[in-house]
Design a protein around this motif. Structure first.
Motif, PDB file in Angstrom:
ATOM      1  N   GLN A 194      53.866  50.368  38.712  1.00 29.98           N
ATOM      2  CA  GLN A 194      54.070  49.420  39.797  1.00 29.98           C
ATOM      3  C   GLN A 194      55.123  48.396  39.371  1.00 29.98           C
ATOM      4  OE1 GLN A 194      50.554  47.507  41.336  1.00 29.98           O
ATOM      5  NE2 GLN A 194      49.325  49.378  41.257  1.00 29.98           N
ATOM      6  N   LYS A 195      55.842  47.861  40.336  1.00 26.23           N
ATOM      7  CA  LYS A 195      56.760  46.753  40.075  1.00 26.23           C
ATOM      8  C   LYS A 195      56.328  45.575  40.932  1.00 26.23           C
ATOM      9  CE  LYS A 195      60.763  49.351  38.495  1.00 26.23           C
ATOM     10  NZ  LYS A 195      62.237  49.537  38.579  1.00 26.23           N
ATOM     11  N   TRP A 196      56.348  44.379  40.315  1.00 29.19           N
ATOM     12  CA  TRP A 196      55.877  43.206  41.053  1.00 29.19           C
ATOM     13  C   TRP A 196      56.769  42.008  40.749  1.00 29.19           C
ATOM     14  CZ3 TRP A 196      52.502  43.139  44.904  1.00 29.19           C
ATOM     15  CH2 TRP A 196      52.091  41.895  45.396  1.00 29.19           C
ATOM     16  N   PRO A 197      57.209  41.245  41.773  1.00 25.92           N
ATOM     17  CA  PRO A 197      58.037  40.043  41.546  1.00 25.92           C
ATOM     18  C   PRO A 197      57.276  39.009  40.724  1.00 25.92           C
ATOM     19  CG  PRO A 197      58.029  40.689  43.870  1.00 25.92           C
ATOM     20  CD  PRO A 197      56.966  41.489  43.210  1.00 25.92           C
ATOM     21  N   ILE A 198      57.934  38.439  39.731  1.00 29.99           N
ATOM     22  CA  ILE A 198      57.221  37.568  38.792  1.00 29.99           C
ATOM     23  C   ILE A 198      56.839  36.226  39.412  1.00 29.99           C
ATOM     24  CG2 ILE A 198      58.281  38.632  36.777  1.00 29.99           C
ATOM     25  CD1 ILE A 198      60.164  36.218  36.593  1.00 29.99           C
ATOM     26  N   ARG A 199      57.534  35.796  40.451  1.00 33.87           N
ATOM     27  CA  ARG A 199      57.262  34.453  40.999  1.00 33.87           C
ATOM     28  C   ARG A 199      56.258  34.477  42.147  1.00 33.87           C
ATOM     29  NH1 ARG A 199      61.141  31.376  38.460  1.00 33.87           N
ATOM     30  NH2 ARG A 199      62.955  32.560  37.770  1.00 33.87           N
ATOM     31  N   ILE A 200      55.704  35.638  42.432  1.00 31.98           N
ATOM     32  CA  ILE A 200      54.713  35.763  43.503  1.00 31.98           C
ATOM     33  C   ILE A 200      53.393  36.213  42.892  1.00 31.98           C
ATOM     34  CG2 ILE A 200      54.104  36.963  45.639  1.00 31.98           C
ATOM     35  CD1 ILE A 200      57.089  37.330  46.154  1.00 31.98           C
ATOM     36  N   SER A 201      52.330  35.467  43.153  1.00 37.69           N
ATOM     37  CA  SER A 201      51.026  35.838  42.580  1.00 37.69           C
ATOM     38  C   SER A 201      50.492  37.076  43.284  1.00 37.69           C
ATOM     39  CB  SER A 201      50.039  34.673  42.710  1.00 37.69           C
ATOM     40  OG  SER A 201      49.904  34.291  44.067  1.00 37.69           O
ATOM     41  N   ARG A 202      49.774  37.913  42.526  1.00 38.98           N
ATOM     42  CA  ARG A 202      49.205  39.134  43.096  1.00 38.98           C
ATOM     43  C   ARG A 202      47.984  38.785  43.947  1.00 38.98           C
ATOM     44  NH1 ARG A 202      50.638  44.133  40.861  1.00 38.98           N
ATOM     45  NH2 ARG A 202      48.524  44.935  41.168  1.00 38.98           N
ATOM     46  N   PRO A 203      47.778  39.497  45.051  1.00 34.58           N
ATOM     47  CA  PRO A 203      46.690  39.144  45.981  1.00 34.58           C
ATOM     48  C   PRO A 203      45.311  39.478  45.417  1.00 34.58           C
ATOM     49  CG  PRO A 203      47.771  41.164  46.689  1.00 34.58           C
ATOM     50  CD  PRO A 203      48.577  40.635  45.537  1.00 34.58           C
ATOM     51  N   VAL A 204      44.321  38.718  45.847  1.00 34.84           N
ATOM     52  CA  VAL A 204      42.918  38.946  45.473  1.00 34.84           C
ATOM     53  C   VAL A 204      42.066  38.843  46.731  1.00 34.84           C
ATOM     54  CG1 VAL A 204      43.169  38.074  43.126  1.00 34.84           C
ATOM     55  CG2 VAL A 204      42.561  36.490  44.964  1.00 34.84           C
ATOM     56  N   ASP A 205      40.815  39.264  46.627  1.00 36.57           N
ATOM     57  CA  ASP A 205      39.895  39.178  47.778  1.00 36.57           C
ATOM     58  C   ASP A 205      39.278  37.790  47.903  1.00 36.57           C
ATOM     59  OD1 ASP A 205      40.272  41.598  48.871  1.00 36.57           O
ATOM     60  OD2 ASP A 205      38.373  42.490  48.257  1.00 36.57           O
ATOM     61  N   GLN A 206      38.891  37.221  46.754  1.00 32.36           N
ATOM     62  CA  GLN A 206      38.141  35.955  46.822  1.00 32.36           C
ATOM     63  C   GLN A 206      38.247  35.216  45.500  1.00 32.36           C
ATOM     64  OE1 GLN A 206      33.986  36.613  47.606  1.00 32.36           O
ATOM     65  NE2 GLN A 206      33.484  34.451  47.803  1.00 32.36           N
ATOM     66  N   ARG A 207      38.374  33.902  45.583  1.00 28.87           N
ATOM     67  CA  ARG A 207      38.332  33.054  44.382  1.00 28.87           C
ATOM     68  C   ARG A 207      36.890  32.603  44.184  1.00 28.87           C
ATOM     69  NH1 ARG A 207      42.003  29.699  41.377  1.00 28.87           N
ATOM     70  NH2 ARG A 207      43.724  30.494  42.636  1.00 28.87           N
ATOM     71  N   LEU A 208      36.332  32.901  43.008  1.00 28.72           N
ATOM     72  CA  LEU A 208      34.928  32.633  42.728  1.00 28.72           C
ATOM     73  C   LEU A 208      34.757  31.340  41.939  1.00 28.72           C
ATOM     74  CD1 LEU A 208      33.866  36.253  41.653  1.00 28.72           C
ATOM     75  CD2 LEU A 208      33.673  35.214  43.915  1.00 28.72           C
ATOM     76  N   ALA A 209      33.531  30.823  41.951  1.00 28.43           N
ATOM     77  CA  ALA A 209      33.211  29.621  41.175  1.00 28.43           C
ATOM     78  C   ALA A 209      33.275  29.934  39.686  1.00 28.43           C
ATOM     79  CB  ALA A 209      31.816  29.116  41.553  1.00 28.43           C
ATOM     80  N   LEU A 210      33.634  28.940  38.900  1.00 28.40           N
ATOM     81  CA  LEU A 210      33.723  29.108  37.445  1.00 28.40           C
ATOM     82  C   LEU A 210      32.373  28.754  36.833  1.00 28.40           C
ATOM     83  CD1 LEU A 210      37.200  27.405  36.876  1.00 28.40           C
ATOM     84  CD2 LEU A 210      36.694  29.751  37.551  1.00 28.40           C
ATOM     85  N   LYS A 211      31.704  29.739  36.244  1.00 24.42           N
ATOM     86  CA  LYS A 211      30.357  29.512  35.722  1.00 24.42           C
ATOM     87  C   LYS A 211      30.194  29.914  34.265  1.00 24.42           C
ATOM     88  CE  LYS A 211      28.074  30.060  40.217  1.00 24.42           C
ATOM     89  NZ  LYS A 211      27.066  30.827  40.996  1.00 24.42           N
ATOM     90  N   GLN A 212      31.096  30.729  33.741  1.00 24.09           N
ATOM     91  CA  GLN A 212      30.978  31.195  32.359  1.00 24.09           C
ATOM     92  C   GLN A 212      32.006  30.507  31.481  1.00 24.09           C
ATOM     93  OE1 GLN A 212      30.959  35.466  31.773  1.00 24.09           O
ATOM     94  NE2 GLN A 212      30.293  35.806  33.858  1.00 24.09           N
TER      95      GLN A 212
END
Length: 592
Positions: A194-212
């Motif tokens: 895969q090739k991905w532009p370095i200045r664009i963040s890759r997509p995700v489904d959901q940002r989760l709470a930080l617990k660990q």
């Protein structure tokens, strides 16, 4: 690429070019300059002109040289083979560059970031006819002995049906391993590359709470100022205070699955040490080389300054790729101050209006964009993964009020301030317990209490209160001397002194002390607080503090970080029992 000329060089100002006759160019497009095909990027378009940032030495570029367009943004190659490789700031493999040009890198050299001819053993995990979506895992490749590389559908393919998939066997990263039928009926080939532009963040489904927490094995960090997985932290400190060595220790011992180490604008000798030492370091979890879970990016201070500006984006894009596969990745950026200096130089050459100390007005925005790409995510593959950013800051003269440190503090939630006085007195890690803080305490409280039977948060609060009291008492001692204080207050100074030497200090070269498990940290802190509590009770009964300090069990407690291994924690319980018994005996004598 040579067939598509998008303009001609009009003016050269170091690594910044003004290109005229712009016919077909887009913002952030990767271009090649001149017959040497130097790599550049379009950063500004106006009135038929373009400003191009060159990522190599621009010596020899002349007005009139052709500029060739690529039709795509500056991107990185993402595929099996990234781990264990050493790259420069724009993902060119340094070992291949060195083999082709020797110790000094020639200009215009281009190599594939990953080996396009090596064959990998591919194992399919889905069947033909399955519905697929962006980020879905369709197969696996064993990249190293520890890392299973999960082949995922590119984020560019939102959904479709798997028309075909390759049988288990060996394939190169360019071989088509699957065909996806898109909703409009078109077929899209899928490869392992895969090739991905370095200045664009890759997509995700959901940002989760930080617990660990990200367990580092360093007591001052884990116990006092913990960093959550997916969190961000700054390590500011002047020259020689131990920023790089702290990051090395974290890279070796933290419980992240993959390490991305970015040497951004550091001195060449420091980066040489990294390149020599990392392959020799042993991963404590597997017994194999640490490079089997590490990617190195080396962009030293004598390399082109514009590539330094791109290096941290290159590193975090690769980190996001492994996060999308469900891994926990830790990024060591050493240092973001050198990256900010690159921004300042490039901004000055583009004649932009400077802000404080000459930095561009958009410095806070760029810092925020970098740190905001961290996080604990539910990825499109359905796995949970994280990117934790540990950024070193090198303020001139150790002045934490300078712009890079101050703006970084706005966007990180954890701060490990390094103290020059501690470093000068050989107290390592030289993390100041007065200047540092962590906003992840409540986030990781439940995890810690599960691993310490509910005692961690209360114990940490108690010892931090003692350290604050010690500061006020030390001011009194400087004025009137320690003899003017009662034993109860002198005992606070005694306990805090013991805590600094027996707990906060850590020897990276000692087989036992270089890594401290969570369980050992909790027990060590428990012993020290038990010493404070029992000692206070004995002093209240009239026992002189000097009698308590000379107990044999106190000397054992002072040496426990070196004498008790992580596998023999019962020894600490025995030390605590002997200590409490000895203090009770003395207290009984004075009470009677």
């Amino acid at each position: 690429m040579k067939e598509r000329i998008i303009g001609h060089v009009k003016r050269v100002n170091g690594p910044i070019l003004i290109v005229k006759d712009i016919s077909d160019a887009m913002m952030m497009e990767m271009v090649r300059i001149g017959e040497q095909q130097l790599v550049g990027e379009v950063v500004k378009l106006y009135d038929g002109l373009a400003t191009v940032q060159v990522y190599e030495d621009a010596t020899g570029i002349c007005p009139g040289d052709n500029v060739y367009g690529s039709g795509m943004s500056l991107s990185v190659e993402l595929a099996p083979g990234l781990i264990g490789t050493i790259y420069d700031g724009i993902q060119r493999p340094l070992e291949e560059l060195g083999a082709a040009s020797g110790a000094f890198i020639s200009r215009g050299l281009t190599f594939d970031a990953v080996n396009h001819t090596k064959r990998w053993a591919f194992h399919a995990t889905v069947e033909e006819g399955s519905a697929v979506h962006a980020g879905m895992v369709i197969g696996t490749v064993q990249e190293t002995s520890r890392i299973e590389h999960r082949i995922i559908i590119s984020p560019h393919i939102s959904s479709g049906v798997l028309a075909s998939i390759a049988k288990d066997g060996e394939y190169t990263i360019e071989d088509v391993i699957a065909q996806v039928v898109l909703p409009d009926g078109r077929q899209e080939p899928v490869t392992m590359l895969q090739k991905w532009p370095i200045r664009i963040s890759r997509p995700v489904d959901q940002r989760l709470a930080l617990k660990q927490p990200l367990v580092t094995g360093l007591r001052v960090i884990d116990t006092l100022f913990p960093l959550a997985k997916g969190g961000t932290v700054a390590i500011p400190g002047g020259f020689g205070t131990g920023k790089t060595m702290t990051q090395h220790s974290i890279a070796q011992w933290c419980d992240a699955d993959i390490i991305v180490y970015i040497g951004c604008g550091e001195r060449g000798n420091e980066m040489t040490d990294v390149l020599r030492e990392f392959p020799l370091l042993v991963d404590p979890r597997t017994g194999q080389s640490l490079m089997e879970r590490t990617i190195l990016i080396a962009n030293t201070s004598n390399m082109p300054v514009s590539a330094r500006e791109a290096s941290i984006y290159t590193g975090i894009t690769m980190a996001e790729y492994y996060r999308d596969q469900g891994y926990h990745v830790a990024i060591m950026a050493d240092s973001t101050s050198r990256w900010a200096e690159a921004l300042r130089e490039l901004s000055g050459r583009m004649e932009e209006m400077p802000a404080e100390e000459g930095f561009p007005a958009y410095l806070p925005t760029r810092i925020a964009q970098f740190y905001e790409r961290a996080g604990y995510m539910r990825t499109q593959s359905g796995y949970d993964g994280s990117v934790s950013i540990i950024g070193a800051v090198s303020p001139p003269g150790g002045d934490f009020s300078e712009p890079v440190t101050q703006h970084t503090k706005r966007f990180v939630r954890c701060f490990w301030g390094l103290d020059r006085q501690l470093a000068s007195s050989r107290h390592y890690p030289a993390i100041s317990w007065l200047d540092s803080y962590s906003e992840y305490l409540t986030d990781v409280k439940m995890w810690w209490n599960d691993h310490s039977e509910g005692s961690w948060y209360a114990s940490r609060t108690q010892i931090m209160d003692l350290l604050q009291k010690e500061v006020r008492l030390q001011q009194i001692v400087k004025l009137v001397g320690p003899d003017a204080l009662p034993d109860t207050q002198n005992f606070i100074l005694e306990v805090c002194s013991l805590f600094k030497t027996a707990f906060l200090q850590q020897n990276a070269f000692d087989e036992v002390d270089r890594y401290c498990s969570v369980e050992k940290q909790v027990k060590m802190l428990s012993v020290i607080l038990a010493y404070y509590q029992k000692g206070n009770e004995a002093i209240a009964k009239g026992v002189p503090m000097v009698k308590i300090r000379r107990l044999k069990a106190v000397q054992e407690m002072a040496r426990m970080r070196l004498s008790v291994s992580n596998d023999d924690l019962g020894a600490i319980d025995k030390i605590q029992m002997r200590l409490e018994r000895a203090i009770d005996q003395i207290g009984g004598i004075y009470e009677n």
